[in-house]
Design a protein around this motif. Structure first.
Motif, PDB file in Angstrom:
ATOM      1  N   ILE A   1       0.841  -1.186   0.000  1.00 56.46           N
ATOM      2  CA  ILE A   1       0.000   0.000   0.000  1.00 56.46           C
ATOM      3  C   ILE A   1       0.879   1.239   0.000  1.00 56.46           C
ATOM      4  O   ILE A   1       1.929   1.265   0.648  1.00 56.46           O
ATOM      5  N   GLU A   2       0.477   2.254  -0.766  1.00 60.07           N
ATOM      6  CA  GLU A   2       1.179   3.528  -0.814  1.00 60.07           C
ATOM      7  C   GLU A   2       0.167   4.655  -0.640  1.00 60.07           C
ATOM      8  O   GLU A   2      -0.870   4.684  -1.313  1.00 60.07           O
ATOM      9  N   ALA A   3       0.447   5.590   0.270  1.00 57.03           N
ATOM     10  CA  ALA A   3      -0.465   6.699   0.540  1.00 57.03           C
ATOM     11  C   ALA A   3      -0.244   7.835  -0.452  1.00 57.03           C
ATOM     12  O   ALA A   3       0.894   8.241  -0.706  1.00 57.03           O
ATOM     13  N   LEU A   4      -1.348   8.340  -1.000  1.00 59.64           N
ATOM     14  CA  LEU A   4      -1.290   9.472  -1.923  1.00 59.64           C
ATOM     15  C   LEU A   4      -1.754  10.765  -1.269  1.00 59.64           C
ATOM     16  O   LEU A   4      -1.579  11.838  -1.836  1.00 59.64           O
ATOM     17  N   GLY A   5      -2.369  10.679  -0.092  1.00 59.32           N
ATOM     18  CA  GLY A   5      -2.928  11.846   0.577  1.00 59.32           C
ATOM     19  C   GLY A   5      -4.424  11.946   0.369  1.00 59.32           C
ATOM     20  O   GLY A   5      -4.999  11.368  -0.569  1.00 59.32           O
ATOM     21  N   ASP A   6      -5.091  12.654   1.273  1.00 60.27           N
ATOM     22  CA  ASP A   6      -6.540  12.862   1.206  1.00 60.27           C
ATOM     23  C   ASP A   6      -7.312  11.547   1.174  1.00 60.27           C
ATOM     24  O   ASP A   6      -8.349  11.435   0.499  1.00 60.27           O
ATOM     25  N   GLY A   7      -6.813  10.552   1.879  1.00 57.33           N
ATOM     26  CA  GLY A   7      -7.529   9.282   1.967  1.00 57.33           C
ATOM     27  C   GLY A   7      -7.417   8.409   0.735  1.00 57.33           C
ATOM     28  O   GLY A   7      -8.121   7.402   0.632  1.00 57.33           O
ATOM     29  N   ARG A   8      -6.520   8.757  -0.182  1.00 62.04           N
ATOM     30  CA  ARG A   8      -6.344   7.966  -1.396  1.00 62.04           C
ATOM     31  C   ARG A   8      -5.070   7.122  -1.277  1.00 62.04           C
ATOM     32  O   ARG A   8      -4.044   7.590  -0.779  1.00 62.04           O
ATOM     33  N   TYR A   9      -5.149   5.888  -1.789  1.00 60.95           N
ATOM     34  CA  TYR A   9      -4.029   4.958  -1.691  1.00 60.95           C
ATOM     35  C   TYR A   9      -3.912   4.158  -2.982  1.00 60.95           C
ATOM     36  O   TYR A   9      -4.925   3.873  -3.637  1.00 60.95           O
ATOM     37  N   LEU A  10      -2.684   3.794  -3.313  1.00 56.38           N
ATOM     38  CA  LEU A  10      -2.456   2.798  -4.350  1.00 56.38           C
ATOM     39  C   LEU A  10      -2.227   1.456  -3.669  1.00 56.38           C
ATOM     40  O   LEU A  10      -1.494   1.373  -2.679  1.00 56.38           O
ATOM     41  N   LEU A  11      -2.856   0.423  -4.203  1.00 52.92           N
ATOM     42  CA  LEU A  11      -2.760  -0.911  -3.639  1.00 52.92           C
ATOM     43  C   LEU A  11      -2.241  -1.888  -4.685  1.00 52.92           C
ATOM     44  O   LEU A  11      -2.667  -1.840  -5.846  1.00 52.92           O
ATOM     45  N   LEU A  12      -1.349  -2.773  -4.281  1.00 59.48           N
ATOM     46  CA  LEU A  12      -1.037  -3.954  -5.067  1.00 59.48           C
ATOM     47  C   LEU A  12      -1.716  -5.123  -4.377  1.00 59.48           C
ATOM     48  O   LEU A  12      -1.516  -5.355  -3.177  1.00 59.48           O
ATOM     49  N   ALA A  13      -2.542  -5.853  -5.115  1.00 56.12           N
ATOM     50  CA  ALA A  13      -3.336  -6.915  -4.498  1.00 56.12           C
ATOM     51  C   ALA A  13      -3.528  -8.067  -5.465  1.00 56.12           C
ATOM     52  O   ALA A  13      -3.473  -7.902  -6.686  1.00 56.12           O
ATOM     53  N   SER A  14      -3.754  -9.235  -4.897  1.00 54.49           N
ATOM     54  CA  SER A  14      -3.955 -10.446  -5.687  1.00 54.49           C
ATOM     55  C   SER A  14      -5.338 -10.446  -6.319  1.00 54.49           C
ATOM     56  O   SER A  14      -6.336 -10.079  -5.686  1.00 54.49           O
TER      57      SER A  14
END
Length: 662
Positions: free
Chosen positions: A120-133
């Motif tokens: 998971i990576e935080a982008l700010g303002d409650g937005r995140y990038l996720l790597l998931a199966s």
């Protein structure tokens, strides 16, 4: 001083997941311990603050990773609540994230997603990038009702009675069957509980690097339907429009890493044209459009830590861009160290000590590493001007007052090539006694042995064995030409090992040359199988997670269809004779050495059939042999297997050598 015992390693602590705070004043990391009684590992988060104080942050024994939200708050995945545990046990795709305030130590449940998230990576303002199966059999698990998700979970339980395969590789070591399963990139808006997939269902995302100020991210991806290629691609994601653009500067290329260095893109990779899949990579620079590139540095060594040890657990970082530099771990000789390179192309070594850098993080002038040094176990260090300051003492008492054997280096030449090996004398060595000995062969083949602590070898030395090991041709750390044994398996590498054995026996007259054994795992298992079919000089052998037959390996291993062709310069159709010539199984009728085979039932790298074939051949020809299979374990049994299984493995090997070498 007391003798080192087999079970001592179950008390060791293993460190990983190193992450410095945004300001570099604090460091969070994971400490793993063994629970031998319950046959599992415990993992908890720890903090090193600016005063040098170590604080345990979690105690539920299942927190393995975290990210910084700011200088005083962490976000981490866990299953600490009963409802989360229950759904995970029911095989729901689910990851729940918690927020930890470091000043108050308050933990709050932040959000959950119906995905098995690996990063998971935080982008700010409650937005995140996720790597998931993503499992195509289940389909989308987001944007649907609870009832719809539960039905998908129930339907998959029935589907799991079958395995439908229509691509290769169809399984992966440590992961099981992976047919039509991919790691996808998602955007999460936690304020609206909204999930958007950003990559398609046939694409694996192998790497993700952000540049928030530029509003972009770099992805290394591989996309396939029928057969996975050895090449991958570089894509750039616009974080505002979510547009994804392929910008691969070089086609037919294997990208190891890509990140932003100032307003440029630095990438690391290999063409494989000169030395195949084991070719050492180069470092390049390109504009963000990826239309042209320049070589920043022509590296002569690989960009990973390939120093072997059986005293690690958890993952370590290999690359990071910070400010004006790309930092990376590389193995040179028999040690791995931290390096950095800037836009001027000058390569700078950041650490100077011999040993192994297992993980690192950098924030400005703050440089931290997790390392193995001398015969010490893992600890956390800070680094400044190549000087290392040990910051933790998790393992100080683990080896205190234990009799350890210091590896003695032996440098020699074979075919005008300089080679290095080591010899460990038995603990309490007596010059008036004779001792049995064990030759230990590393895996890979492109890895290295060094002088770091290796529990199994120290234990054998404490049991009264000489132990000797080396880096034959095919090993890492000495450049492409040295590592290149394509089409030569069992020839020059075998010769190096035998010349080394001769030199050890000549240099250490206290070794009883009629009581010498041989063992090794993976490539080392292949070489053990090969050795016993070509010489009877060893009085006992233990072959672990081995290869016996290159043709069966081609069709069953998760890497078989490309590794076999690349490393043997042949396939079963264009040169089956060559594959058979280099297969230890061909020479099994010449074996006389009592041999123990160790194999894991879920080893999809060197599948179980390899051990079974060699074991059956020896039994057929009347050779004393034994096969021990470990249920629920994979290729990494000796490194990350369940505690009881790791103990049983070492017990089996030791007792075999005790029986035939005493």
């Amino acid at each position: 001083m007391s003798r080192l015992e087999m079970m001592d390693f179950t008390e060791f602590k293993f460190l990983s997941g190193l992450s410095a705070s945004p300001g570099g004043s604090r460091v969070v990391f994971t400490v793993h311990t063994m629970d031998h009684e319950n046959n599992k590992y415990h993992s908890n988060l720890y903090l090193l603050d600016s005063s040098g104080t170590i604080k345990q942050l979690t105690d539920t024994n299942e927190e393995k990773s975290s990210i910084w939200l700011n200088e005083s708050a962490l976000l981490f995945p866990s299953s600490r609540d009963k409802d989360v545990k229950d759904r995970k046990e029911a095989k729901h795709p689910l990851t729940c994230f918690y927020r930890l305030e470091l000043e108050s130590m308050d933990v709050s449940r932040e959000f959950e997603v119906p995905l098995d998230v690996s990063r998971i990576e935080a982008l700010g303002d409650g937005r995140y990038l996720l790597l998931a199966s993503f499992d195509k059999r289940m389909g989308d698990t987001w944007g649907i009702t609870k009832e719809e998700l539960e039905k998908k979970v129930e339907d998959l339980k029935e589907e799991n009675n079958y395995e439908v395969l229509d691509e290769i590789p169809f399984w992966r070591n440590g992961e099981g069957f992976t047919n039509k399963r991919r790691t996808r990139l998602f955007l999460l808006d936690s304020t609206r509980n909204d999930i958007t997939p950003l990559t398609d269902e046939f694409t694996n995302v192998e790497s993700l690097q952000l540049h928030p100020s530029l509003g972009r991210a770099l992805l290394i991806t591989s996309s396939f339907i029928d057969k996975m290629s050895l090449n991958n691609d570089l894509h750039q994601l616009d974080l505002s429009t979510l547009g994804l653009e392929k910008i691969s500067p070089i086609e037919d290329f294997l990208y190891d890493f890509a990140g932003y260095l100032k307003d440029m893109i630095v990438f690391v990779g290999r063409s494989k044209k000169n030395y195949g899949i084991n070719e050492n990579p180069k470092i390049y620079l390109t504009e963000d459009e990826g239309l042209s590139y320049v070589k920043l540095n022509d590296l002569k060594h690989d960009v990973y830590n390939s120093v072997g040890s059986d005293c690690r657990y958890g993952e370590g970082r290999s690359f990071k861009v910070d400010d004006d530099y790309l930092y990376f771990v590389s193995t040179l000789g028999h040690s791995s160290n931290l390096y950095r390179i800037g836009l001027d192309g000058i390569l700078e070594r950041m650490t100077a000590e011999e040993g192994s850098v297992d993980d690192f993080d950098v924030k400005g002038d703050s440089v931290f590493i997790i390392a193995l040094r001398q015969l010490k176990l893992q600890e956390l260090y800070s680094v400044k001007n190549r000087d290392e300051d040990q910051l933790t003492s998790f393992n100080t008492d683990s080896l205190k007052d234990k009799t350890l054997s210091l590896p003695e280096a032996m440098v020699f030449h074979n075919d005008d090539v300089e080679l290095t090996g080591w010899v460990m004398k038995p603990a309490g060595f007596n010059d008036e006694k004779n001792y049995p000995a064990i030759l230990n062969i590393h895996g890979g083949p492109k890895t290295v042995y060094g002088t770091v602590y290796f529990h199994e070898m120290q234990y054998w030395a404490n049991r009264g064995f000489f132990v000797f090991f080396m880096n034959p041709r095919g090993s890492d750390g000495k450049g492409d030409k040295f590592a290149d044994i394509r089409g030569k398996y069992g020839t020059i590498d075998y010769d190096d090992l035998m010349v080394f054995t001769d030199k050890v026996l000549d240099s250490y007259p206290n070794i009883d040359r009629f009581r010498v054994g041989v063992t090794g795992g993976s490539y080392g298992g292949y070489m053990t199988n090969w050795i016993i079919g070509h010489t009877n000089r060893f009085k006992a052998a233990v072959s672990q997670r081995s290869i016996a037959n290159w043709t069966s390996f081609f069709g069953t291993s998760d890497i078989g269809y490309y590794f076999t062709e690349d490393q043997n310069t042949a396939t079963p159709w264009n040169n089956h004779r060559k594959l058979w010539e280099h297969s230890p199984l061909k020479y099994a009728d010449q074996v006389q050495t009592p041999t123990l085979f160790i194999h894991s039932e879920e080893d999809y790298r060197c599948w179980l059939v390899e051990g079974i074939q060699m074991y059956t051949a020896l039994k057929y020809h009347g050779v004393v042999s034994r096969l021990v299979m470990f249920k629920g374990e994979n290729h990494d049994l000796s490194r990350s297997g369940k505690p009881k299984h790791r103990v049983r493995r070492l017990k089996e090997i030791t007792e075999w050598f005790e029986r035939y070498l005493r």
